[in-house]
Design an enzyme around this catalytic site. Structure first.
Site, PDB file in Angstrom:
ATOM      1  N   GLU A 147     -11.190  -0.934  -4.504  1.00 43.73           N
ATOM      2  CA  GLU A 147     -10.572  -0.434  -3.228  1.00 43.73           C
ATOM      3  C   GLU A 147      -9.468   0.502  -3.807  1.00 43.73           C
ATOM      4  O   GLU A 147      -9.112   0.479  -5.028  1.00 43.73           O
ATOM      5  CB  GLU A 147     -10.489  -1.443  -2.392  1.00 43.73           C
TER       6      GLU A 147
ATOM      7  N   ASP B 206       0.900  -1.213  -0.017  1.00 47.23           N
ATOM      8  CA  ASP B 206      -0.080  -0.006  -0.026  1.00 47.23           C
ATOM      9  C   ASP B 206       1.043   1.356   0.004  1.00 47.23           C
ATOM     10  O   ASP B 206       0.793   2.079   1.017  1.00 47.23           O
ATOM     11  CB  ASP B 206      -1.040   0.049   1.183  1.00 47.23           C
TER      12      ASP B 206
END
Length: 318
Positions: free
Chosen positions: A208, A32
């Protein structure tokens, strides 16, 4: 013959790389990526995978920080924030992003909320603040900014994850987030209060990991897509931070050995970079991911060219 060829290459100034750059962090598993340029340094805020090879779910105890001034050598600041920083939080440290505004650094994080008088649990978004890009960080408001009860368009408990925060040219701050639907809201200038209602948009194939930024007069919404499994990265563009969003296509295909990927896009020292994660390290996988970086290129109309995933990574910049 091989020795003579190597000698000839060295003589004319062609040097063979000693090892592949990607993934850029090799001693721990990171995911991430959220890059931030402050002064002459690129700071990288990451998640941290610690699941064992045998485990089949995420184990993410904290967030980490790295920095570089040449895109090749990275300084490791270690673990700089965890859900334990927030008295209301429990569970894992999911995707997060740090932004600079009004002289402070605000780290927007996704984790889970304890069951208490303020929430019945589920994913939540918090804000940590610091005077420096590497911390120390503390809970900015002593409570979650977003709790599961505030978003009802999806029934599952993990829908409030993956915040990305964008400060527009007029200093208006926007936050986007969500799993299976993309939400956005205006934030007040203090970065810790909502300045309007929560809105829901439905980009094509969105799942997402949104990342929002502006280049020239065009706004970009880049995200992990659910068109296929494993995930890919797709994007939309708009004339403003609130839309309307026009779907523009796929920019990154599936990544090696991971069913998720996550975009982080930044301009630094005259070049554009695309950061993402895959599972390509030894013993890596979908729950043991690693961050990579490759160059990003635009067409004249502002559309993004397909990302070429490499093991070589990017060249050093001065």
């Amino acid at each position: 013959m091989k020795k003579s060829l190597l000698a000839a290459l060295l003589t004319i100034g062609v040097y063979l790389p000693s090892q592949a750059q990607n993934p850029i962090i090799k001693d721990v598993f990171t995911a991430d990526p959220a890059p931030l340029v402050y002064r002459d340094t690129l700071f990288l805020y990451t998640s941290h995978d610690t699941a064992s090879v045998q485990e089949t779910n995420y184990k993410m105890p904290d967030w980490r920080i790295y920095s570089t001034t040449d895109m090749v050598h990275w300084k490791d600041y270690g673990k700089r924030l965890s859900p334990r920083t927030f008295a209301w939080a429990t569970g894992d440290a999911y995707a997060a992003q740090c932004v600079y505004h009004n002289g402070k650094f605000y780290w927007f994080v996704s984790t889970f909320h304890k069951k208490d008088d303020n929430s019945q649990g589920g994913a939540a978004i918090g804000v940590a603040v610091s005077d420096r890009p590497t911390g120390p960080f503390k809970d900015a408001i002593g409570k979650a900014l977003i709790v599961n009860e505030m978003t009802k368009d999806k029934p599952h408990a993990w829908d409030d994850i993956d915040p990305t925060v964008f400060v527009d040219d007029d200093k208006q701050v926007y936050m986007y987030w969500g799993n299976l639907s993309c939400r956005w809201v205006k934030l007040k200038d203090n970065m810790t209060e909502l300045a309007g209602p929560i809105n829901v948009i439905t980009p094509k194939n969105y799942i997402e990991g949104p990342w929002v930024y502006k280049r020239k007069k065009l706004y970009y919404l880049v995200y992990a897509s659910a068109g296929t499994k494993p995930e890919m990265i797709e994007y939309c563009t708009a004339p403003s931070a609130t839309g309307p969003w026009t779907y523009r296509g796929i920019i990154q295909e599936n990544v090696p050995n991971s069913f998720t990927t996550h975009p982080g896009i930044i301009d630094y020292k005259g070049k554009s970079y695309f950061l993402y994660h895959n599972g390509s390290l030894p013993t890596g996988g979908s729950y043991r991911r690693s961050i990579c970086v490759d160059e990003l290129h635009y067409n004249k109309d502002g559309s993004i060219q397909k990302i070429v995933q490499t093991t070589a990574g990017v060249a050093s910049v001065k």
